[in-house]
Design a protein around this motif. Sequence first.
Motif, PDB file in Angstrom:
ATOM      1  N   ASP A  58      51.016 -46.091  31.204  1.00 40.29           N
ATOM      2  CA  ASP A  58      49.711 -46.752  31.345  1.00 40.29           C
ATOM      3  C   ASP A  58      48.573 -45.771  31.079  1.00 40.29           C
ATOM      4  O   ASP A  58      47.571 -46.125  30.459  1.00 40.29           O
ATOM      5  CB  ASP A  58      49.559 -47.364  32.734  1.00 40.29           C
ATOM      6  CG  ASP A  58      50.410 -48.616  32.930  1.00 40.29           C
ATOM      7  OD1 ASP A  58      50.958 -49.125  31.928  1.00 40.29           O
ATOM      8  OD2 ASP A  58      50.516 -49.074  34.088  1.00 40.29           O
ATOM      9  N   TYR A  59      48.736 -44.532  31.533  1.00 40.54           N
ATOM     10  CA  TYR A  59      47.704 -43.514  31.297  1.00 40.54           C
ATOM     11  C   TYR A  59      47.551 -43.241  29.800  1.00 40.54           C
ATOM     12  O   TYR A  59      46.435 -43.164  29.282  1.00 40.54           O
ATOM     13  CB  TYR A  59      48.049 -42.231  32.060  1.00 40.54           C
ATOM     14  CG  TYR A  59      47.131 -41.084  31.734  1.00 40.54           C
ATOM     15  CD1 TYR A  59      45.807 -41.084  32.156  1.00 40.54           C
ATOM     16  CD2 TYR A  59      47.588 -39.992  31.004  1.00 40.54           C
ATOM     17  CE1 TYR A  59      44.958 -40.036  31.863  1.00 40.54           C
ATOM     18  CE2 TYR A  59      46.747 -38.939  30.703  1.00 40.54           C
ATOM     19  CZ  TYR A  59      45.437 -38.965  31.130  1.00 40.54           C
ATOM     20  OH  TYR A  59      44.597 -37.918  30.821  1.00 40.54           O
ATOM     21  N   LEU A  60      48.667 -43.112  29.124  1.00 41.09           N
ATOM     22  CA  LEU A  60      48.607 -42.840  27.684  1.00 41.09           C
ATOM     23  C   LEU A  60      47.976 -43.994  26.905  1.00 41.09           C
ATOM     24  O   LEU A  60      47.374 -43.788  25.855  1.00 41.09           O
ATOM     25  CB  LEU A  60      50.008 -42.546  27.135  1.00 41.09           C
ATOM     26  CG  LEU A  60      50.607 -41.211  27.558  1.00 41.09           C
ATOM     27  CD1 LEU A  60      52.036 -41.088  27.030  1.00 41.09           C
ATOM     28  CD2 LEU A  60      49.757 -40.046  27.065  1.00 41.09           C
ATOM     29  N   LYS A 109      47.116 -33.712  34.667  1.00 40.89           N
ATOM     30  CA  LYS A 109      45.854 -33.143  35.151  1.00 40.89           C
ATOM     31  C   LYS A 109      45.229 -32.248  34.076  1.00 40.89           C
ATOM     32  O   LYS A 109      44.013 -32.322  33.830  1.00 40.89           O
ATOM     33  CB  LYS A 109      46.106 -32.340  36.426  1.00 40.89           C
ATOM     34  CG  LYS A 109      44.864 -31.804  37.076  1.00 40.89           C
ATOM     35  CD  LYS A 109      45.239 -31.113  38.389  1.00 40.89           C
ATOM     36  CE  LYS A 109      44.007 -30.646  39.136  1.00 40.89           C
ATOM     37  NZ  LYS A 109      44.395 -30.018  40.424  1.00 40.89           N
ATOM     38  N   ALA A 110      46.037 -31.426  33.444  1.00 44.82           N
ATOM     39  CA  ALA A 110      45.518 -30.555  32.377  1.00 44.82           C
ATOM     40  C   ALA A 110      44.988 -31.383  31.210  1.00 44.82           C
ATOM     41  O   ALA A 110      43.921 -31.083  30.664  1.00 44.82           O
ATOM     42  CB  ALA A 110      46.612 -29.601  31.910  1.00 44.82           C
ATOM     43  N   ARG A 111      45.702 -32.417  30.846  1.00 47.08           N
ATOM     44  CA  ARG A 111      45.261 -33.263  29.730  1.00 47.08           C
ATOM     45  C   ARG A 111      43.946 -33.976  30.063  1.00 47.08           C
ATOM     46  O   ARG A 111      43.063 -34.086  29.220  1.00 47.08           O
ATOM     47  CB  ARG A 111      46.338 -34.282  29.384  1.00 47.08           C
ATOM     48  CG  ARG A 111      45.935 -35.163  28.223  1.00 47.08           C
ATOM     49  CD  ARG A 111      46.999 -36.176  27.884  1.00 47.08           C
ATOM     50  NE  ARG A 111      46.456 -37.116  26.922  1.00 47.08           N
ATOM     51  CZ  ARG A 111      47.104 -37.639  25.939  1.00 47.08           C
ATOM     52  NH1 ARG A 111      48.376 -37.325  25.777  1.00 47.08           N
ATOM     53  NH2 ARG A 111      46.538 -38.480  25.123  1.00 47.08           N
ATOM     54  N   ASN A 116      45.287 -27.519  28.118  1.00 48.86           N
ATOM     55  CA  ASN A 116      46.585 -27.456  27.462  1.00 48.86           C
ATOM     56  C   ASN A 116      47.663 -27.978  28.418  1.00 48.86           C
ATOM     57  O   ASN A 116      48.035 -27.300  29.375  1.00 48.86           O
ATOM     58  CB  ASN A 116      46.887 -26.017  27.032  1.00 48.86           C
ATOM     59  CG  ASN A 116      48.166 -25.913  26.239  1.00 48.86           C
ATOM     60  OD1 ASN A 116      48.814 -26.903  25.933  1.00 48.86           O
ATOM     61  ND2 ASN A 116      48.530 -24.688  25.891  1.00 48.86           N
ATOM     62  N   ALA A 117      48.165 -29.162  28.150  1.00 50.17           N
ATOM     63  CA  ALA A 117      49.195 -29.774  28.993  1.00 50.17           C
ATOM     64  C   ALA A 117      50.597 -29.322  28.611  1.00 50.17           C
ATOM     65  O   ALA A 117      51.554 -29.570  29.349  1.00 50.17           O
ATOM     66  CB  ALA A 117      49.104 -31.291  28.897  1.00 50.17           C
TER      67      ALA A 117
END
Length: 153
Positions: A58-60, A109-111, A116-117
């Motif tokens: 869902d996030y993507l 969180k990084a994304r 940089n994830a």
Amino acid sequence: MLRLVVAVFLLVSIGAILASAGRSSAPARIQHTCGLTDRQFISNYQVQLAAVGMYGDDYLHGSAKAQEVIDAAREAARVVRTSAPQDPSLMVVRQYAPAMFLEFGRAVKARARHGNAAPAMYRSYSISTHVNEILREAKPGLAAVGCAVGDLL
């Protein structure tokens, strides 16, 4: 005479070392269990995998916020960590799975912060691969005692 005793002692010692090395290299057979706590762990782990996967997907696709995914990953880590399987293979999965979920949360969180994830995602997938190998190897033994882990692979 002393030389003969020392030579015999060395030969016996070397023979004992070689004989024990041959036996210790054979893999130990794991005795699998499928008690209530094992079944509960499998069920909880499956639900948490699905929940984190759903939130991640869902996030993507833009329909979930990063914090929702991070919260789901933390909850998954907590649920798995507080489970108490008795099966040796499931105990190893219990040990590694929380880190897998938490690293996935760190990647999200990084994304979200435009960082940089990749390092966190790499760690998450590496742990996931290890967990899947453990489950794949344990699958026949667990199935023999009544626990199915095929849906987790």
